[in-house]
Motif scaffolding. Structure first.
Motif, short mmCIF file in Angstrom:
data_model
loop_
_atom_site.label_atom_id
_atom_site.label_comp_id
_atom_site.label_asym_id
_atom_site.label_seq_id
_atom_site.Cartn_x
_atom_site.Cartn_y
_atom_site.Cartn_z
N THR A 191 1.38 -1.41 0.02
CA THR A 191 0.00 -0.12 -0.09
C THR A 191 0.49 1.32 -0.33
N GLY A 192 0.61 2.13 -0.04
CA GLY A 192 1.00 4.02 -0.03
C GLY A 192 1.81 3.66 1.02
N ASP A 193 2.81 4.48 1.61
CA ASP A 193 3.21 4.53 2.92
C ASP A 193 3.96 5.83 2.64
N GLY A 194 3.43 6.62 3.36
CA GLY A 194 4.05 8.16 3.41
C GLY A 194 6.05 7.91 3.97
N ILE A 195 5.26 7.06 5.04
CA ILE A 195 7.29 6.79 6.25
C ILE A 195 8.02 6.82 5.33
N LEU A 196 7.43 5.51 4.24
CA LEU A 196 8.37 4.44 3.86
C LEU A 196 8.64 5.22 2.43
N THR A 197 7.76 6.46 2.17
CA THR A 197 8.41 7.18 0.64
C THR A 197 9.88 7.90 1.14
N SER A 198 9.19 8.79 2.49
CA SER A 198 9.96 9.40 2.75
C SER A 198 11.31 9.21 2.47
N ILE A 199 12.36 7.38 3.33
CA ILE A 199 13.24 6.99 3.36
C ILE A 199 13.86 6.62 2.30
N LYS A 200 12.75 5.71 1.07
CA LYS A 200 13.04 6.10 -0.19
C LYS A 200 13.57 7.21 -1.12
N LEU A 201 13.12 8.25 -0.80
CA LEU A 201 14.02 9.82 -1.16
C LEU A 201 15.48 10.30 -0.33
N MET A 202 15.71 9.81 0.68
CA MET A 202 16.58 10.48 1.84
C MET A 202 17.16 9.62 0.86
N GLU A 203 16.88 7.86 0.57
CA GLU A 203 18.39 6.88 0.06
C GLU A 203 18.57 7.82 -1.71
N VAL A 204 17.68 8.10 -1.95
CA VAL A 204 18.51 8.77 -3.20
C VAL A 204 18.87 9.79 -3.31
N MET A 205 18.55 11.41 -2.53
CA MET A 205 19.23 12.08 -2.50
C MET A 205 21.50 11.62 -2.07
N LEU A 206 21.07 10.42 -1.05
CA LEU A 206 22.14 10.06 -0.03
C LEU A 206 23.18 9.57 -1.15
N ALA A 207 22.28 8.52 -1.93
CA ALA A 207 22.83 7.72 -2.56
C ALA A 207 23.89 9.12 -3.64
N SER A 208 22.31 9.18 -4.44
CA SER A 208 23.23 10.54 -5.64
C SER A 208 24.96 11.57 -5.22
N LYS A 209 24.25 12.01 -3.41
CA LYS A 209 24.87 13.34 -3.11
C LYS A 209 24.78 14.23 -3.62
N LYS A 210 22.54 14.73 -4.27
CA LYS A 210 22.47 15.17 -5.22
C LYS A 210 20.78 16.31 -4.26
N LYS A 211 20.94 17.77 -4.37
CA LYS A 211 20.62 18.09 -3.43
C LYS A 211 18.16 17.26 -4.27
N MET A 212 17.66 17.60 -3.93
CA MET A 212 15.88 17.27 -4.04
C MET A 212 15.92 17.66 -5.45
N SER A 213 16.20 19.51 -4.95
CA SER A 213 15.67 20.51 -6.44
C SER A 213 16.51 20.21 -7.58
N GLU A 214 17.43 19.60 -7.84
CA GLU A 214 18.86 19.17 -8.63
C GLU A 214 18.07 17.36 -9.51
N LEU A 215 17.91 16.77 -8.59
CA LEU A 215 16.77 15.35 -8.73
C LEU A 215 15.83 15.27 -9.98
N THR A 216 15.06 16.36 -9.47
CA THR A 216 13.68 16.31 -9.51
C THR A 216 13.91 17.54 -11.09
N SER A 217 14.97 18.03 -11.76
CA SER A 217 15.16 19.36 -12.59
C SER A 217 14.76 19.60 -13.40
N PRO A 218 14.79 17.86 -14.34
CA PRO A 218 14.74 17.47 -15.90
C PRO A 218 13.18 17.29 -16.05
#
Length: 447
Positions: A337-364
């Motif tokens: 099911t949809g899980d808000g806190i799980l979604t947060s954790i997965k977004l944190m993973e992308v940020m930290l693994a890529s070493k990019k800010k969220m604004s950079e990840l969404t810019s395309p």
């Protein structure tokens, strides 16, 4: 749609459309239905609405009266109920919540033994019983009467599961959480603190009447101001039962469900975990998302509106990522099911693994301006099938070409036709919507 249950449970104003007697009868049916051949065990969770305590008690009374044992998670999130049911020895789960609705509404969500939304055939039987004689199901007697168990351990186990999914420490990361004075108030901060974040929390003081009140994912402007004012690295906003999540980047920009799907989808493709190279969306996802997916070679499916339909498509095709613009995001490897806190954790993973800010990840992704207007009509099918209305829709679609789109659909719960246009500018989108709405009015379909 049934008489009582929609795509997300039985929802209505507490003690008006949805009463304690409804809850009692639902409990009695569920306890009898699952307890016909063995001792039935049911998990119940609730959000922070004042009426949630009443419905929890009524459900428990109905369930135990037929011999079922009830395990109370108390204030918790919808996805935590799903997790506890599917990982434990339980027949089903029930969540008392009206999600993003105001406090005076409430709802009853039924979850099957796999942690998924209850099968429609069971819902149909529940509805029949709600309109039937209460005495048609026998009461348990003597030692067969059920009991209730405080089951805080289940919620704690869910929190531990969330923490186990984090791949990086959050040390020195300043995270803002808007808990919407709802279910996330009992879980989110503890998870982020344990993972090392510098956690800043707002709207985590529920009083029974302030859930979703000018806060959370439906009023994300408060979190936007908070992130900017406190110079945070990122912020997450949940709805009342925390099955939704919207994000705010370090610049205060909203990262909605479409952008979350893009960020997660690209990352999963790079890691080789995006099964069949496909992300599941609904017909309401923005054309800008699809153009961005096309640019990086990600395929997509479109379902009817509702996370129920997103999950069904994912399950049937073994896809691992899907969701809605509203923030219902399903990571199929980890949840049903949809899980808000799980979604947060997965977004944190992308940020930290890529070493990019969220604004950079969404810019395309360029999100196209959208205009949506609802028209009350005498007959939804007649308005939809009118030749002149269809001609107007085609004319707008031809005019927009690849630089926009038009979607005209019927509401599932109201006598309403929804006309939505995405275009290069707000002005063009509104002009196109008004053109179709005028035709609906001139043809005499509007109420």
């Amino acid at each position: 749609m049934g008489k009582y249950f929609g795509t997300d449970g039985f929802r209505g104003e507490a003690n008006v459309n949805l009463t304690a007697m409804h809850a009692f009868k639902i409990g009695r049916f569920i306890g009898w239905y699952y307890g016909r051949y063995h001792k039935c065990s049911v998990v119940i969770g609730k959000d922070t609405r004042r009426s949630s305590y009443m419905f929890e008690d009524a459900l428990s009374a109905g369930l135990t009266s037929t011999g079922a044992d009830v395990y109370l998670l108390h204030v918790t999130t919808t996805p935590s109920v799903s997790y506890v049911v599917r990982t434990g020895d339980f027949d089903c789960g029930i969540m008392v919540s009206a999600s993003h609705n105001p406090f005076y509404d409430n709802g009853i969500k039924l979850i099957n033994g796999n942690g998924e939304k209850m099968e429609q055939e069971v819902i149909d039987e529940v509805e029949k019983y709600l309109d039937s004689d209460l005495e048609s199901i026998p009461y348990a007697r003597m030692e067969k009467i059920g009991r209730t168990v405080d089951y805080f351990a289940g919620r704690n186990r869910y929190m531990g599961y969330l923490m186990s999914l984090a791949t990086h420490s959050y040390r020195n990361i300043k995270v803002g959480l808007d808990c919407s004075n709802g279910s996330a108030s009992s879980i989110a901060k503890g998870v982020f603190d344990a993972l090392g974040a510098e956690t800043h929390v707002i709207n985590d003081a529920p009083d029974g009447t302030n859930i979703n009140k000018e806060c959370g994912s439906t009023h994300i402007e408060e979190l936007q101001k908070y992130v900017i004012g406190n110079k945070l690295d990122i912020g997450f906003a949940y709805d009342g039962d925390a099955d939704r999540c919207l994000c705010v980047d370090e610049k205060g920009n909203v990262v909605n469900g479409d952008l979350i799907l893009y960020v997660a989808g690209v990352y999963m493709k790079q890691k080789g975990t995006l099964v069949n190279n496909t992300v599941v969306t609904t017909i309401m996802s923005n054309i800008g998302l699809y153009k961005a997916f096309d640019a990086v070679g990600i395929d997509y499916e479109k379902t009817a509106v509702g996370d129920k339909y997103v999950y069904e498509c994912m399950r049937e095709n073994e896809y691992k990522l899907g969701g809605e613009e509203s923030g219902h995001i399903i990571f199929g490897k980890y949840a049903t099911t949809g899980d808000g806190i799980l979604t947060s954790i997965k977004l944190m993973e992308v940020m930290l693994a890529s070493k990019k800010k969220m604004s950079e990840l969404t810019s395309p992704v360029t999100i196209y301006p959208q205009c949506l207007k609802n028209v009350k009509v005498k007959s939804k099918p007649e308005a939809q099938q009118d030749a002149d209305v269809q001609a107007a829709v085609k004319e707008v679609a031809d005019k927009l070409g690849e630089d926009g789109r038009i979607l005209v659909r019927e509401s599932g719960t109201e006598p309403v036709i929804r006309v939505m246009v995405e275009a290069r500018t707000d002005e063009e989108a509104e002009k196109c919507v008004d053109y179709v709405v005028d035709v609906i009015n001139k043809k005499g379909h509007a109420l």
